[in-house]
Design an enzyme around this catalytic site. Structure first.
Site, PDB file in Angstrom:
ATOM      1  N   ASP A   8     -23.769 -70.479  30.982  1.00  0.00           N
ATOM      2  CA  ASP A   8     -24.929 -71.599  31.604  1.00  0.00           C
ATOM      3  C   ASP A   8     -25.172 -72.520  32.874  1.00  0.00           C
ATOM      4  OD1 ASP A   8     -23.526 -73.415  30.726  1.00  0.00           O
ATOM      5  OD2 ASP A   8     -24.289 -73.760  28.576  1.00  0.00           O
ATOM      6  N   ASP A  33     -25.849 -76.485  32.855  1.00  0.00           N
ATOM      7  CA  ASP A  33     -25.671 -77.193  32.382  1.00  0.00           C
ATOM      8  C   ASP A  33     -26.463 -78.435  33.498  1.00  0.00           C
ATOM      9  OD1 ASP A  33     -24.439 -77.032  29.585  1.00  0.00           O
ATOM     10  OD2 ASP A  33     -23.162 -76.424  31.354  1.00  0.00           O
ATOM     11  N   ASP A  49     -28.810 -75.581  29.418  1.00  0.00           N
ATOM     12  CA  ASP A  49     -28.403 -76.817  28.574  1.00  0.00           C
ATOM     13  C   ASP A  49     -29.610 -78.480  29.514  1.00  0.00           C
ATOM     14  OD1 ASP A  49     -28.147 -75.338  26.360  1.00  0.00           O
ATOM     15  OD2 ASP A  49     -25.813 -75.149  27.040  1.00  0.00           O
TER      16      ASP A  49
HETATM   17  N1  CTP Z   1     -20.635 -80.197  25.298  1.00  0.00           N
HETATM   18  C1  CTP Z   1     -20.772 -81.589  24.553  1.00  0.00           C
HETATM   19  N2  CTP Z   1     -21.710 -81.602  23.741  1.00  0.00           N
HETATM   20  C2  CTP Z   1     -22.471 -80.377  23.017  1.00  0.00           C
HETATM   21  C3  CTP Z   1     -22.211 -79.031  23.907  1.00  0.00           C
HETATM   22  C4  CTP Z   1     -21.120 -79.288  25.012  1.00  0.00           C
HETATM   23  O1  CTP Z   1     -20.032 -82.653  24.200  1.00  0.00           O
HETATM   24  N3  CTP Z   1     -22.988 -79.906  22.566  1.00  0.00           N
HETATM   25  C5  CTP Z   1     -19.533 -80.092  26.349  1.00  0.00           C
HETATM   26  C6  CTP Z   1     -18.789 -79.882  25.866  1.00  0.00           C
HETATM   27  O2  CTP Z   1     -17.114 -80.811  26.538  1.00  0.00           O
HETATM   28  C7  CTP Z   1     -18.729 -78.710  27.114  1.00  0.00           C
HETATM   29  C8  CTP Z   1     -19.645 -78.866  28.123  1.00  0.00           C
HETATM   30  O3  CTP Z   1     -20.623 -79.823  27.596  1.00  0.00           O
HETATM   31  O4  CTP Z   1     -17.317 -79.224  28.154  1.00  0.00           O
HETATM   32  C9  CTP Z   1     -20.573 -78.011  28.882  1.00  0.00           C
HETATM   33  O5  CTP Z   1     -20.118 -76.589  27.505  1.00  0.00           O
HETATM   34  P1  CTP Z   1     -20.696 -75.604  27.551  1.00  0.00           P
HETATM   35  O6  CTP Z   1     -21.726 -75.126  28.920  1.00  0.00           O
HETATM   36  O7  CTP Z   1     -20.499 -74.801  26.254  1.00  0.00           O
HETATM   37  O8  CTP Z   1     -19.374 -75.020  28.292  1.00  0.00           O
HETATM   38  P2  CTP Z   1     -19.272 -74.997  30.183  1.00  0.00           P
HETATM   39  O9  CTP Z   1     -17.578 -75.518  30.662  1.00  0.00           O
HETATM   40  O10 CTP Z   1     -19.864 -75.373  30.965  1.00  0.00           O
HETATM   41  O11 CTP Z   1     -18.169 -73.249  30.067  1.00  0.00           O
HETATM   42  P3  CTP Z   1     -19.561 -72.225  30.273  1.00  0.00           P
HETATM   43  O12 CTP Z   1     -19.057 -71.994  32.010  1.00  0.00           O
HETATM   44  O13 CTP Z   1     -18.626 -71.167  29.336  1.00  0.00           O
HETATM   45  O14 CTP Z   1     -20.687 -72.479  30.022  1.00  0.00           O
HETATM   46 MN    MN Z   2     -22.235 -74.307  30.805  1.00  0.00          MN
HETATM   47 MN    MN Z   3     -23.117 -75.510  27.943  1.00  0.00          MN
END
Ligand code: CTP
Ligand code: MN
Ligand code: MN
Ligand code: MN
Length: 362
Positions: A198, A200, A288
């Protein structure tokens, strides 16, 4: 084994790579996650994370001597793989019907281990089983998860993340020119040609108390543009005076939203990753957005940059070595709030050298 490595015969068929070992440990971590045994899950995640960052090859168990976080179980699995190329337990897990089914079900946006388990117990084994089952209620998130399954389970490329950044930036500027937008999560950590699941972003404004309005404004604008395929909005429950939690919280209290956004292909140089050929010219992407007040921006940025394991370790360090409490909102030394405008300030408060995002892939 350092110089003992010479003892490995040159004809040795395959070198066991670190990735191979990490993948094996991750399988076991995931299977304990499905079994809802968090302690064991975390132990395998930690072991894998320690190996992942090793700057040397592991040819035998002695190469891992003195490393932290490697428990007996992890070591036994590694030993078996190093000696025979396989782990009985990992192979057994991978061929286990329940593991396979839960892995499939939890790959749907909005389906967690609990729901997956419930479906499995109800005798469901495939997506078509789930979709045809009478009496199964899919919530809105799960419906979108199935609807956009192909797109959102396909990796997001850097070019796509950049295109999304432009799209969000445009929406932000339209709502207020006085906003701060930053890429966070995996795409802030990655160097080179990596992919994410995703994209962020953190978005806030220098006008105190206006950050939530900004977020709803962005959502409204994307909706008007017809780009919003799914939106779950969580209003802020942030309490300025609350001390940080001792637990590693999955969720912070800032206003945030989990979106599925329609990304038009024309915006991306070189076309859309993996979407060529189906003639649609667009793909769905998970996005996100989190919106902290400006004075908590640095804490939110540090918390959302991840990785999850890095955040866990940093919090543990703060607590165990500094007697401080760190989370996505704040840093406390006993009852004293330690203010920060940048991540560097937070590392300085913790008495640590600054760690670059690309060094946080634990
Ligand atoms: N996070 C958080 N609270 C949430 C969602 C996410 O604190 N409700 C933080 C997590 O610590 C995570 C970061 O935001 O390390 C990013 O989350 P995520 O998108 O799920 O993971 P990524 O590290 O970006 O890996 P990916 O490429 O799979 O998205
Ligand atoms: Mn992510
Ligand atoms: Mn995310
Ligand atoms: Mn993720």
């Amino acid at each position: 084994c350092g110089n003992l490595g010479d003892l490995c015969p040159a004809w040795w068929p395959e070198r066991i790579s670190l990735t191979h070992l990490c993948d094996a440990l991750e399988v076991l971590a995931e299977s304990y996650e499905f079994k809802e045994i968090p302690g064991r899950c975390l132990a395998f995640r930690r072991a894998s994370s320690v190996l992942k960052s090793l700057p040397w090859a592991v040819r035998c168990l002695r190469d891992t001597e003195g490393l932290p976080c490697l428990g007996e179980h992890s070591k036994a699995v590694m030993e078996e793989i190093l000696q025979s190329g396989h782990s009985f337990e990992v192979e057994k897990t991978l061929s286990d019907e329940k593991y396979q089914t839960l892995k499939l079900f939890t790959s749907v946006f909005g389906v967690g281990p609990k729901t997956a388990e419930k479906w499995y117990r109800g005798g469901l084994r495939s997506f078509s089983d789930v979709l045809a089952a009478p009496g199964i209620h899919l919530n809105r998130m799960q419906q979108s998860g199935f609807l956009h399954y192909g797109d959102i389970s396909r990796a997001v490329s850097k070019a796509e993340a950049r295109a999304l950044g432009n799209l969000i930036d445009e929406a932000v500027r339209a709502v207020t020119p006085d906003a701060v937008l930053a890429l966070t999560g995996g795409f802030r950590r990655y160097r080179g040609k990596e992919f994410g699941h995703d994209v962020d972003f953190i978005v806030t404004t220098r006008e105190p108390g206006k950050e939530e309005k900004l977020l709803t404004g962005i959502i409204e604008r994307l909706k008007q543009q017809g780009l919003l395929l799914y939106c779950e909005y969580n209003a802020s429950t942030f309490d300025m005076v609350k001390l940080p939690s001792h637990q590693f919280e999955a969720m912070d209290h800032f206003a945030k939203c989990f979106l599925i956004v329609r990304l038009e292909g024309g915006r991306v140089e070189g076309g859309l990753h993996g979407a060529e050929g189906d003639g649609r010219g667009w793909r769905a992407v998970r996005v996100d957005l989190v919106s902290p007040p400006m004075d908590r921006y640095a804490f939110a940025l540090l918390g959302w940059t991840g990785s999850r394991q890095f955040e866990r370790d940093l919090r543990r360090f703060a607590r165990a070595e500094r007697r401080m409490l760190l989370d996505n909102h704040t840093l406390y030394d006993k009852t004293k709030f330690l203010a920060a405008t940048t991540e560097k300030d937070i590392f300085a408060h913790l008495g640590l050298e600054y760690i670059e995002p690309w060094q946080r892939n634990a």
